[in-house]
Write a protein that holds these residues in place. Structure first.
Motif, PDB file in Angstrom:
ATOM      1  N   ALA A  95      -1.663  -5.606   8.367  1.00  0.00           N
ATOM      2  CA  ALA A  95      -3.063  -5.685   8.774  1.00  0.00           C
ATOM      3  C   ALA A  95      -3.390  -7.029   9.414  1.00  0.00           C
ATOM      4  O   ALA A  95      -4.473  -7.214   9.960  1.00  0.00           O
ATOM      5  N   PRO A 134       5.475   5.840  22.348  1.00  0.00           N
ATOM      6  CA  PRO A 134       5.334   6.044  20.897  1.00  0.00           C
ATOM      7  C   PRO A 134       6.695   6.280  20.243  1.00  0.00           C
ATOM      8  O   PRO A 134       7.236   7.372  20.309  1.00  0.00           O
ATOM      9  N   PHE A 176       0.836  -1.196   0.000  1.00  0.00           N
ATOM     10  CA  PHE A 176       0.000   0.000   0.000  1.00  0.00           C
ATOM     11  C   PHE A 176       0.869   1.244   0.000  1.00  0.00           C
ATOM     12  O   PHE A 176       1.796   1.362   0.790  1.00  0.00           O
ATOM     13  N   ILE A 207       6.508   5.659  -0.347  1.00  0.00           N
ATOM     14  CA  ILE A 207       6.700   4.616   0.660  1.00  0.00           C
ATOM     15  C   ILE A 207       5.561   3.603   0.558  1.00  0.00           C
ATOM     16  O   ILE A 207       4.391   3.988   0.487  1.00  0.00           O
ATOM     17  N   ALA A 247       7.576   6.696  17.296  1.00  0.00           N
ATOM     18  CA  ALA A 247       7.628   7.703  16.232  1.00  0.00           C
ATOM     19  C   ALA A 247       8.008   9.072  16.779  1.00  0.00           C
ATOM     20  O   ALA A 247       8.437   9.943  16.033  1.00  0.00           O
ATOM     21  N   ILE A 269       6.635   4.909  10.754  1.00  0.00           N
ATOM     22  CA  ILE A 269       7.519   4.813   9.592  1.00  0.00           C
ATOM     23  C   ILE A 269       8.671   5.789   9.819  1.00  0.00           C
ATOM     24  O   ILE A 269       8.453   6.983  10.032  1.00  0.00           O
ATOM     25  N   ARG A 280       6.862   9.284  11.067  1.00  0.00           N
ATOM     26  CA  ARG A 280       5.425   9.582  11.160  1.00  0.00           C
ATOM     27  C   ARG A 280       4.681   8.261  11.292  1.00  0.00           C
ATOM     28  O   ARG A 280       5.241   7.205  11.053  1.00  0.00           O
ATOM     29  N   THR A 281       3.406   8.384  11.653  1.00  0.00           N
ATOM     30  CA  THR A 281       2.663   7.166  11.911  1.00  0.00           C
ATOM     31  C   THR A 281       1.721   6.848  10.762  1.00  0.00           C
ATOM     32  O   THR A 281       1.333   7.728  10.002  1.00  0.00           O
ATOM     33  N   VAL A 282       1.391   5.570  10.669  1.00  0.00           N
ATOM     34  CA  VAL A 282       0.323   5.134   9.781  1.00  0.00           C
ATOM     35  C   VAL A 282      -0.673   4.391  10.662  1.00  0.00           C
ATOM     36  O   VAL A 282      -0.312   3.465  11.377  1.00  0.00           O
ATOM     37  N   LYS A 283      -1.923   4.865  10.623  1.00  0.00           N
ATOM     38  CA  LYS A 283      -2.937   4.205  11.439  1.00  0.00           C
ATOM     39  C   LYS A 283      -3.562   3.089  10.614  1.00  0.00           C
ATOM     40  O   LYS A 283      -3.991   3.322   9.487  1.00  0.00           O
ATOM     41  N   THR A 284      -3.585   1.907  11.172  1.00  0.00           N
ATOM     42  CA  THR A 284      -4.254   0.796  10.506  1.00  0.00           C
ATOM     43  C   THR A 284      -5.288   0.263  11.486  1.00  0.00           C
ATOM     44  O   THR A 284      -5.236   0.568  12.675  1.00  0.00           O
ATOM     45  N   PRO A 285      -6.242  -0.499  10.992  1.00  0.00           N
ATOM     46  CA  PRO A 285      -7.308  -0.970  11.884  1.00  0.00           C
ATOM     47  C   PRO A 285      -6.757  -1.700  13.107  1.00  0.00           C
ATOM     48  O   PRO A 285      -7.310  -1.621  14.196  1.00  0.00           O
ATOM     49  N   VAL A 334       1.649   4.554   1.185  1.00  0.00           N
ATOM     50  CA  VAL A 334       1.223   5.335   2.351  1.00  0.00           C
ATOM     51  C   VAL A 334       1.680   6.787   2.270  1.00  0.00           C
ATOM     52  O   VAL A 334       1.422   7.564   3.179  1.00  0.00           O
ATOM     53  N   GLY A 335       2.361   7.157   1.187  1.00  0.00           N
ATOM     54  CA  GLY A 335       2.706   8.569   1.040  1.00  0.00           C
ATOM     55  C   GLY A 335       4.104   8.761   0.514  1.00  0.00           C
ATOM     56  O   GLY A 335       4.868   7.812   0.380  1.00  0.00           O
ATOM     57  N   GLU A 390      16.040  -1.687  12.281  1.00  0.00           N
ATOM     58  CA  GLU A 390      16.012  -2.778  11.306  1.00  0.00           C
ATOM     59  C   GLU A 390      15.136  -3.944  11.758  1.00  0.00           C
ATOM     60  O   GLU A 390      14.406  -4.526  10.974  1.00  0.00           O
TER      61      GLU A 390
END
Lengths: 825, 112
Positions: free
Chosen positions: B110, B55, B9, B102, B57, B34, B23-28, B11-12, B78
Motif C-alpha cells: 500500500a 496485465p 493481510f 495467502i 496476471a 498473485i 489472480r489480482t488483488v486490487k489495492t488503492p 487476501v484469500g 521471484e
C-alpha cells in the motif's frame, strides 16, 4: 530446577507412547539415566512400535514382533512404569497432576505431551458405518487384514503416502482395490506431476484402480459399508473403506488444560509449551507455524527435548527439512525439500522413459533446494544431505544428476561423446540399435535425415529420446553434407519436432501433458509457453471427449473467451451466422454497448460486430445479456472456426447461382466449436464475381451453376496468397461433408499455430486432393472423427461462464479498500 | 502500536488460484498479481509488464516465470525482472503462504 530438588528424582509423566515418546526416553536415558522417575500413559494396549512399518505388516512382509521398538523388558530395565491402555482425560496444571479415564490421579514435576495425531475422518454420510477404517495403528491393520481375508472390494479414500501404502497392502492381500483421490495427481504434496504420473502407472500396474479429481460424496450401506458414492454420481462397491486423507494433531487435552494451541500444541525451540513444566513433542506439536507428520522431525525434536531435560545446554530445535519415501515394494520414489517448479534454467532433469526413471534436482544459487526421484532413488539421501548442508554444487552441476558415483570426472561435449562411443554402443534402447548399425545404414543406404534413419533402422522411432544422438551420428558420418533443414525442434524443452511429438502421442497412447513430457523425455519439468499450448491441442485433437483441456496451457484470449487489448481490456464479437443479423440482435448489442460504456463499436472484416473496451470483470454480465437475445460467442479469439463470410447469393443477387448465405450459415453452424491448429476463416461466394472474397480464405467456396467449387489455402494477412482449387461437388450436403473432412485433416496433420496455406504447401496439394476428393472411405472416416470431436465442445462458452464457470478468471482474488484512519488509543 | 505482523493481510485461500495461474488483488494504489506455481508457491508482482504495461496476471505461468499476454516478455516471478534480452522490472511484493492462505504485506503493497 531449584537447589532443593537435586537430591530427589523428579517425576516425569509422558502422555502417549508412540514413536516420539519412545525416542525422547531413549535419548534421555542415554544422557541422564537417573534423573527421572518415568511413568507413561499409552492409549494403545501394547508396547511402543514403529508405526511407519505398519505398511509392511499390512502387506504381509513383516510381523508385529518385527516392528516393536521397546519390549516389556526395556521398560523394566529402565524402571519405566508403563500404563498400557490408560488414557489421560485431564491435566490439572495448578496441582501438577493428571487424571485418567479410570480415575487414577498421578502427580508430575515435568510433563511431556506426546499425544500424536489422529486420522481425519471426512464428514460424509455413512462415515461411521462398520467397515470404514482409518490407517493409524495396529488395530486398524488387523481390521483391514480381517476384511481382506474375505476378498471383495476395497476403496481407499486418499492418494497420499498412507493411502497408497494401504491400497498396495490390501491389493497384496487379494482385495480388488480402488484409490479415490481428491486432487488431480497422486501425492501432490510430495511429488511433481511428472513423478506422480509414473507413480500412478506403477500403482495401476498392480491392478489397483486410481480415480483422481474424485470427491467422495457418501459412504453407502445400512448395517455395514457396501459402497462409496462420488460427487459425479459414480458408485463404487466396497466391503472395506479406508480413510487416509490426512492427520490432525491431538490437542484437546492441552487445549482444555489452557495451554496455547493453534493447529498443534504451541512449543518453543526447547519444545516447551506455554507452561514451563509441560513439554510437547511429535505430531501433536506446532513449532514455528509447522506441524510435522513424518518421523525424521520427531526424532530431531526428541533429541532436543531429551538433551534439555537432561540439563544439557542445547541450541534448540529450529525445524526440519523433510524427505519422503513411499514404502510400497517395487515402487522407488523419493522426494525432499522444495520440489516446486523452480526455474527451468535452474533445475536438472533426467528422464529415461524405457526404464521409467525420472530425476529432478531443483537448484537455487548453486544449492540444492529440492529433489524428486522416481525409479532410481539410490542417490536420494546424497541429494538430501547436500540439501540440508546447503552445499555449493557449482563444481559438479554438469554431472550432479548422474549421482554420487559420477562425481569427479571431466565433463564431455555431447557430440564428442557420441563420436567417442564404440561401434557396438547402444543408441536406441527401445529398439536395440547400436551406433555401428546406424552409421552403416547412413553410408550404405545413403540416408540423409532423421526420418530416413528411423525408417531404415528403427532407431529413435519409439520414444524419440535418442533423437539428438542419432542426429549427432548423422552429423559426423555425413560431415558438412548433413543439413538439418526442415527439422526444427518444437521448443527448447525437447529435441522432437511438432510432427514427432504428435506421432508419439498417438502411437504410444499418451493422454496427459505429464505423460507426453515423461515418455518423450522433456528437458524441463513443466514445459514453456511454446510447447504447453501445442501439447494441449494435440492431446485434445487425439483424444476428444477423453482428454481434459488444460486452461492454464492456453493463451488468455482462449481462457476468457475474449480478445485482450493493449490496455488490458477485452473485446468481444458475438456470432453472426454467415454475417446475417436481426434488429433484435442489433438492439441487444446496442444495449450492451451502452450499459458497459463501450467506446468503440466496430464492424469487422468478417462481417460481425466487435465491442471494444470491456473490463474483464464485466464480461460474464455482458455475455448473459447477449445470451438472452440469442447471441453466442463468435470465437474471435480462438484457434478454431472464426467467421464464414458470405455474399447475399441467389436469394437477392441477380447474378447469384446458389444460396451462398444459407450455405455459409450451415457451414458455420456445423464447423464451429472444435479447436484447430490455428484460426480458420471461411468465405462463400454466390458466383465467380466472388464478393465474399472466398479465394483468400483458409477455405473458400465459389458457387457456380453446376454446384460448388471448394478452394483451400488462401491467405490475406502478413502473407497474401490466392487459394488452390481442391475440387468440385454438386450438392450443398457434399460441400459441407468435404469441407468438414478437410478441416479434420488439417486438425490432425498441421502443426500447432500453422495456418492452412502453410500446412497445405508442406503436406502437398495433391495429397490433400487424393485424401479428400478421391478416397471416399477415408473422407467418411475423417468426417466421423470430426463429428466426434464436435460432440465435446458444441456449447456456448459464454453461456457457461455467464452461469459461473471459471469465475476466478473474471474476479479479483481480493479488493482492499483504502485504510480508514483509526483514532489513536 | 501496531505489530509488524499486522501488516500481513489475508487476501484469500491458495486454492482460489488455479495451479500455474494467477489472480489480482486490487489495492488503492495499484493492482497486484498473485501467482501460484504448479507446486503451490506464491509470488506477487505489480500487475504491469515493464514493457508496455500488460496485465501479467493474464499470462501463462511456467516454472517460476510468466509470459506477458501482450508481447510475450518473460518475467521472472521471484524478482519481477524481465529475462533474456529484454530489460525491465515489474515491482515485486512480499507475499507468504500460511495454512493454505495467502498473505500480502500491505505495509509495502500500500506504500508509494
Amino acid at each position: 530446577m531449584s537447589q532443593d530438588d537435586v537430591s530427589r528424582r523428579r517425576k516425569l509423566l509422558v502422555l502417549g507412547n508412540g514413536m516420539a515418546a519412545g525416542r525422547v526416553l531413549e535419548e534421555l536415558f542415554a544422557r541422564a539415566p537417573d534423573r527421572y522417575d518415568v511413568t507413561i500413559f499409552g492409549a494403545e494396549p501394547r508396547v511402543n512400535y514403529d508405526r511407519i512399518m505398519l505398511s509392511p505388516v499390512l502387506a504381509g512382509e513383516k510381523k508385529f514382533d518385527d516392528i516393536v521398538v521397546h519390549d516389556d523388558a526395556w521398560y523394566a530395565k529402565h524402571n519405566v512404569d508403563l500404563r498400557k491402555g490408560e488414557t489421560v482425560v485431564a491435566i490439572d496444571r495448578a496441582a501438577r497432576n493428571v487424571r485418567t479415564h479410570s480415575g487414577i490421579v498421578e502427580r508430575y514435576d515435568d510433563l511431556i505431551i506426546a499425544t500424536g495425531s489422529r486420522p481425519i475422518l471426512i464428514p460424509v454420510p455413512g462415515a461411521e458405518l462398520p467397515g470404514v477404517v482409518t490407517f493409524r495403528d495396529l488395530d486398524d491393520v488387523n481390521a483391514m487384514l480381517a476384511a481382506a481375508s474375505g476378498g471383495g472390494n476395497a476403496v481407499v479414500i486418499g492418494g497420499g503416502l498412507l493411502g497408497l501404502e494401504a491400497a498396495a497392502g490390501l491389493a497384496a492381500n487379494g482385495m480388488r482395490t480402488t484409490v479415490v483421490h481428491l486432487m488431480p495427481t497422486l501425492m501432490e504434496r510430495q511429488l511433481d506431476p511428472n513423478a506422480a504420473y509414473l507413480l500412478q502407472k506403477a500403482i495401476e500396474k498392480r491392478g489397483i484402480e486410481v480415480l483422481t479429481s474424485a470427491n467422495t460424496n457418501a459412504i453407502l450401506g445400512d448395517t455395514h459399508v457396501t459402497g462409496v458414492r462420488l460427487e459425479d454420481g459414480r458408485t463404487l462397491s466396497a466391503d472395506l473403506v479406508v480413510m487416509a486423507v490426512g492427520i490432525r494433531p491431538n490437542i484437546a487435552l492441552a487445549k482444555e488444560a489452557g495451554l496455547e494451541v493453534k493447529r498443534g500444541v504451541i512449543v518453543d525451540d526447547l519444545l516447551r509449551t506455554s507452561d514451563e513444566n509441560i513439554f510437547a513433542v511429535g505430531e501433536c506439536v506446532e513449532h514455528r507455524g509447522q506441524c510435522y507428520g513424518l518421523v525424521a522431525p520427531l526424532y530431531e525434536m526428541a533429541k532436543t527435548l531429551a538433551a534439555s531435560l537432561a540439563g544439557e545446554q542445547v541450541s534448540g530445535y529450529t525445524g526440519s527439512a523433510t524427505s519422503t519415501k513411499l514404502k510400497v515394494t517395487g515402487v522407488d520414489l523419493f522426494s525432499a525439500g522444495d520440489f516446486s517448479e523452480g526455474n527451468e534454467n535452474d533445475e536438472v532433469v533426467l528422464r529415461d522413459p524405457r526404464r521409467g526413471i525420472y530425476k529432478r534436482v531443483i537448484l537455487r544459487d548453486n544449492k540444492i533446494i529440492g529433489a524428486v526421484l522416481y525409479g532410481d532413488t539410490a542417490d536420494g539421501s546424497w541429494y538430501f544431505d547436500l540439501l540440508k548442508k546447503g552445499a555449493d554444487i557449482a563444481e559438479m552441476r554438469d554431472t550432479l544428476i548422474f549421482g554420487q558415483a559420477y562425481q569427479g570426472g571431466v565433463p564431455m561435449d555431447p557430440a564428442a561423446a557420441i563420436a567417442a562411443l564404440s561401434e557396438d554402443a547402444e543408441i536406441c534402447g527401445c529398439n536395440g540399435v547400436c551406433k555401428g548399425a546406424i552409421s552403416q545404414a547412413i553410408i550404405t543406404k545413403g540416408l540423409t535425415t532423421i526420418d530416413d534413419v528411423r525408417a531404415q533402422t528403427k532407431a529413435s522411432s519409439s520414444c524419440g529420446q535418442c533423437t539428438s544422438k542419432v542426429e549427432s551420428i548423422l552429423k559426423f558420418t555425413l560431415g558438412d553434407s548433413y543439413s538439418a533443414a526442415g527439422r526444427k525442434a518444437m521448443c527448447k524443452c525437447t529435441d522432437l519436432t511438432h510432427e514427432e511429438v504428435r506421432g508419439f502421442i498417438i502411437s504410444k497412447s499418451l493422454k496427459s501433458v505429464p505423460a507426453v513430457m515423461q515418455e518423450l523425455g522433456w528437458k524441463t519439468s513443466c514445459g514453456c509457453p511454446t510447447c504447453r499450448p501445442a501439447m494441449n491441442y494435440y492431446l485434445l485433437c487425439a483424444w476428444p471427449g477423453e482428454y481434459r483441456d488444460d486452461a492454464q496451457s492456453r493463451y488468455i484470449n482462449e481462457r476468457v473467451h475474449a480478445n485482450i487489448q493493449k490496455d488490458g481490456t477485452f473485446s468481444i464479437v458475438p456470432r453472426m451466422w454467415g454475417g446475417v443479423t436481426t434488429p433484435d440482435e442489433l438492439r441487444a448489442i446496442a444495449d450492451v454497448a451502452e450499459r458497459f460504456n463501450i467506446k468503440t463499436v466496430k464492424v469487422t472484416g468478417g462481417q460481425r460486430i466487435d465491442l471494444l473496451g470491456f473490463k474483464k470483470s464485466d464480461l460474464p454480465a455482458a455475455w448473459a445479456q447477449l445470451n438472452a437475445a440469442g447471441l453466442m460467442s463468435g470465437a474471435a479469439y480462438a484457434k478454431g472456426l472464426r467467421t464464414v463470410k458470405t455474399c447475399v447469393g441467389s436469394e437477392w443477387c441477380r447474378f447469384g447461382t446458389q444460396d451462398s448465405t444459407g450455405l455459409g450459415i450451415k457451414l458455420e453452424r456445423f464447423l464451429c466449436g472444435s479447436w484447430t491448429p490455428a484460426k480458420l476463416k471461411l468465405g462463400v461466394s454466390g458466383c465467380p464475381r466472388n464478393c465474399a472474397e472466398a479465394t483468400v480464405k483458409d477455405i473458400g467456396i465459389i458457387c457456380v451453376e453446376s454446384g460448388y467449387d471448394i478452394h483451400i489455402a488462401g491467405a490475406a494477412g502478413l502473407h497474401v496468397r490466392g487459394t488452390d482449387l481442391l475440387g468440385h461437388v454438386d450438392t450443398e450436403e457434399d460441400a459441407i461433408e468435404y469441407v468438414a473432412a478437410f478441416m479434420q485433416l488439417y486438425r490432425e496433420q498441421a502443426a500447432y499455430l500453422e495456418r492452412v496455406w502453410k500446412w497445405v504447401e508442406k503436406y502437398g496439394l495433391d495429397r490433400v486432393r487424393t485424401e479428400i476428393m478421391d478416397d471416399h472411405d477415408g473422407r467418411k472416416a475423417l468426417l466421423e472423427r470430426f463429428q466426434k470431436s464436435q460432440l465435446a465442445v458444441r456449447r456456448d462458452p459464454w453461456a457457461e461462464r455467464a452461469a459461473g464457470r471459471e469465475l476466478h478468471e473474471f474476479t479479483p482474488l481480493a479488493a482492499l479498500a483504502p485504510i480508514t484512519a483509526v483514532a489513536a488509543e | 502500536m501496531k505489530q509488524e505482523k499486522d501488516f500481513w493481510f489475508d487476501v484469500g485461500p491458495l486454492n482460489a488460484i488455479p495451479p500455474r495461474g494467477a489472480r489480482t488483488v486490487k489495492t488503492p494504489r495499484r493492482e497486484i498479481a498473485i501467482f501460484r506455481t504448479a507446486s503451490d508457491e506464491v509470488f506477487a508482482l505489480e500487475n504491469r509488464c515493464p514493457h508496455k504495461g500488460g496485465p501479467l496476471a493474464d499470462g501463462i505461468v511456467h516454472g517460476r516465470k510468466v509470459a506477458c499476454p501482450l508481447h510475450n516478455w518473460i518475467i521472472n516471478l521471484e524478482d519481477g525482472e524481465a529475462t533474456g534480452a529484454d530489460k525491465g522490472c515489474a515491482r515485486s511484493f512480499p507475499v507468504k503462504l500460511e495454512n493454505g492462505r495467502i498473505y500480502l504485506d500491505m505495509s509495502v503493497a500500500a506504500a508509494l
